[in-house]
Design a protein around this motif. Structure first.
Motif: not given
Length: 165
Positions: A67-73, A99-118
């Protein structure tokens, strides 16, 4: 004093345990890998969920604005961990930013399709329930620990958790 740090860590790396090969192939087909630099935003607090994410390389901090506008991990995702599925499952906006903390690789699964498979994969669905249940316990452990400790002890606990990550 014996301190069990594992009760403060999620176990999302088990998301695809015992998922049948046919479902794994479907999941692979709905994913792509993003290469991200430090400081980039994967998603913003208040945005609609569009995907499930897995850290392939690097670290991603999960933060929330107070609420104070500050970000908290609130958490740090490391290699092998999945995230982003909670708001997707309940069709709610993201309560946090990623937020990316260091150079990263992230695998991204389409949300709608993920739910259908689940919905078609009992093992994937059960894994989601199991992970969410465990994560609930992590939050209860953290809240319980923080509410019963002095300020110095709370800071020490958080530093131990972050150091472990």
């Amino acid at each position: 004093m014996n301190f069990n740090i594992s009760k403060y860590h999620f176990k999302s790396d088990k998301l695809f345990n015992a998922v049948l090969p046919i479902s794994m192939n479907e999941l692979e087909n709905i994913s792509k890998t993003l290469h991200l630099k430090k400081g980039e935003e994967l998603y913003r607090e208040g945005s609609l969920p569009k995907a499930v994410y897995r850290v392939k390389k690097g670290k991603i901090k999960i933060e929330q604005t107070g609420e104070d506008g500050k970000s908290r991990i609130v958490y740090i995702n490391t290699v092998g961990e999945y995230f982003g599925f909670r708001p997707l499952l309940c069709n709610e906006k993201h309560p946090v930013s990623a937020i990316i903390l260091e150079e990263s690789e992230v695998q991204v699964y389409d949300g709608r399709k993920f739910l259908a498979i689940a919905k078609r994969s009992p093992n994937l669905s059960f894994n989601l329930v199991e992970i969410l249940s465990f994560e609930f316990n992590v939050w209860i452990n953290l809240i319980g620990s923080l509410s019963h400790k002095s300020a110095k002890e709370r800071v020490a606990l958080i530093l131990l958790i972050l150091n472990e990550k």
